[in-house]
Design an enzyme around this catalytic site. Sequence first.
Site, PDB file in Angstrom:
ATOM      1  N   ARG A 104       1.033  -1.174  -0.069  1.00 24.12           N
ATOM      2  CA  ARG A 104      -0.050   0.023   0.028  1.00 24.12           C
ATOM      3  C   ARG A 104       0.729   1.200   0.052  1.00 24.12           C
ATOM      4  NH1 ARG A 104      -5.529   1.372   3.424  1.00 24.12           N
ATOM      5  NH2 ARG A 104      -6.005  -0.035   1.932  1.00 24.12           N
ATOM      6  N   HIS A 131      -7.407   0.598  -6.232  1.00 17.88           N
ATOM      7  CA  HIS A 131      -7.599  -0.208  -5.100  1.00 17.88           C
ATOM      8  C   HIS A 131      -8.287  -1.368  -5.651  1.00 17.88           C
ATOM      9  CE1 HIS A 131      -7.756  -1.228  -0.857  1.00 17.88           C
ATOM     10  NE2 HIS A 131      -8.973  -0.637  -0.957  1.00 17.88           N
ATOM     11  N   GLN A 134     -10.135  -4.232  -3.365  1.00 11.22           N
ATOM     12  CA  GLN A 134     -11.393  -3.599  -2.706  1.00 11.22           C
ATOM     13  C   GLN A 134     -12.590  -4.144  -3.750  1.00 11.22           C
ATOM     14  OE1 GLN A 134     -12.243  -1.972   0.190  1.00 11.22           O
ATOM     15  NE2 GLN A 134     -14.174  -2.740  -0.271  1.00 11.22           N
ATOM     16  N   ASP A 219     -17.237   7.204  -1.723  1.00  7.07           N
ATOM     17  CA  ASP A 219     -15.903   6.876  -0.962  1.00  7.07           C
ATOM     18  C   ASP A 219     -15.657   8.300  -0.265  1.00  7.07           C
ATOM     19  OD1 ASP A 219     -13.533   6.192   0.266  1.00  7.07           O
ATOM     20  OD2 ASP A 219     -12.606   6.179  -1.795  1.00  7.07           O
ATOM     21  N   CYS A 259     -15.959   1.627   0.507  1.00  2.72           N
ATOM     22  CA  CYS A 259     -15.068   0.721   0.901  1.00  2.72           C
ATOM     23  C   CYS A 259     -14.715   0.992   2.350  1.00  2.72           C
ATOM     24  CB  CYS A 259     -13.860   1.103  -0.149  1.00  2.72           C
ATOM     25  SG  CYS A 259     -13.279   2.803   0.261  1.00  2.72           S
ATOM     26  N   ARG A 287     -13.367  -8.602   1.891  1.00  4.22           N
ATOM     27  CA  ARG A 287     -12.129  -8.561   1.770  1.00  4.22           C
ATOM     28  C   ARG A 287     -11.351  -9.785   2.052  1.00  4.22           C
ATOM     29  NH1 ARG A 287     -10.296  -3.511   1.612  1.00  4.22           N
ATOM     30  NH2 ARG A 287      -8.220  -4.459   0.841  1.00  4.22           N
TER      31      ARG A 287
HETATM   32  N1  NVA Z   1      -9.989   6.641  -1.279  1.00  2.59           N
HETATM   33  C1  NVA Z   1      -9.621   6.326  -0.271  1.00  2.59           C
HETATM   34  C2  NVA Z   1      -9.789   4.694  -0.089  1.00  2.59           C
HETATM   35  C3  NVA Z   1      -9.460   4.114   1.450  1.00  2.59           C
HETATM   36  C4  NVA Z   1      -9.622   2.738   1.679  1.00  2.59           C
HETATM   37  C5  NVA Z   1      -8.105   6.494   0.279  1.00  2.59           C
HETATM   38  O1  NVA Z   1      -7.333   6.384  -0.698  1.00  2.59           O
HETATM   39  O2  NVA Z   1      -7.956   7.024   1.143  1.00  2.59           O
HETATM   40  N1   CP Z   2     -11.205  -0.345   2.631  1.00  2.00           N
HETATM   41  C1   CP Z   2     -10.045  -0.440   2.894  1.00  2.00           C
HETATM   42  O1   CP Z   2      -8.854  -0.592   2.066  1.00  2.00           O
HETATM   43  O2   CP Z   2      -9.854  -0.060   4.148  1.00  2.00           O
HETATM   44  P1   CP Z   2      -8.459   0.085   5.109  1.00  2.00           P
HETATM   45  O3   CP Z   2      -7.927   1.499   4.688  1.00  2.00           O
HETATM   46  O4   CP Z   2      -8.865  -0.002   6.313  1.00  2.00           O
HETATM   47  O5   CP Z   2      -7.535  -0.920   4.754  1.00  2.00           O
END
Ligand code: NVA
Ligand code: CP
Length: 301
Positions: A104, A131, A134, A219, A259, A287
């Site tokens: 990540r 992502h 997800q 989101d 998500c 997930r």
């Molecule tokens: N769009 C959000 C998704 C978090 C799971 C982010 O990148 O923070």
């Molecule tokens: N939806 C998701 O990826 O959540 P986290 O940021 O908690 O991993």
Amino acid sequence: MAVRHFLTLLDLTPTELNQLITRAIELKKIQKENTLFEPMKNRTLGMIFEKSSTRTRVSFEAAMTQCGGNAIFLSSRDTQLGRGEPVEDTARVLSGMVDCIMIRTFEHSKIETFAQYASVPVINALTDDYHPCQLLADMQTFQEERGSIKNKIVTWVGDGNNMCNSYINAAKQFGFKLRISCPEGFEPNKTLLENNKNHAQLIPDLAKAVSGTHLVVTDVWASMGQEEEQTNRAKAFASYQVSPNLMDLADKNALFMHCLPAHRGEEISIDMLDDSRSVVWQEAENRLHAQKALLEFLMTA
Ligand code: NVA
Ligand code: CP
């Protein structure tokens, strides 16, 4: 055989993706029946996190444990990556020690470079641009609740962010029509949209975008790394909130997904997650099951 990576949904064929969703549903059943299933025995997953996480970290770690393997949490704060060791070097070193690597991070190009130098499968656990993990859980959830998503209509509400870009890829791979309702200036990647204009279109008018749709997804307004833009974004997105009233414009069997984490009172009304059309807790649990199917596909195929 060349090592397979999962950096975007386009790394798997539509057939492979559908098989993976079917497998995720089977693996969920196996777990619910308490049947011992340990295809990852003696396997290790390296998990690099340069951004925060609850669901992704816990689901990957639990998936490995439940499948008889092990996962190592690596934060950029306390590994040499955080002190400037090049990803090219880290990728080669970790490839000699673990069986799969999950990352990540911020720039999508970083994970592409990592994968180029890794000799084990690399999984995108969220970048600024995509992502895909997800989406596996979201597609599994729709399949469980309503059957195939092929030829259905999905409406994305809010920011044209990493999740939205992944929904554009999902529209192509799973064969649904995506309507994207964003405020001006917050549209998804232009080239991606242009390349997918047969299955993804912008409809800024929210009511029109939601009308008759089978799935509404949203989101947060400011993603990780955009915290300083929160105030400006809150103004721009104010009229893009998903609520039970908005959901009433959708198809009568429509579902709502997010998500998570969610901000009640911003992108969703305070009561949206508790609405009967919301499947967010099932989506979050999936997930675990979808990623087990992915790990099995990448590591034992
Ligand atoms: N769009 C959000 C998704 C978090 C799971 C982010 O990148 O923070
Ligand atoms: N939806 C998701 O990826 O959540 P986290 O940021 O908690 O991993």
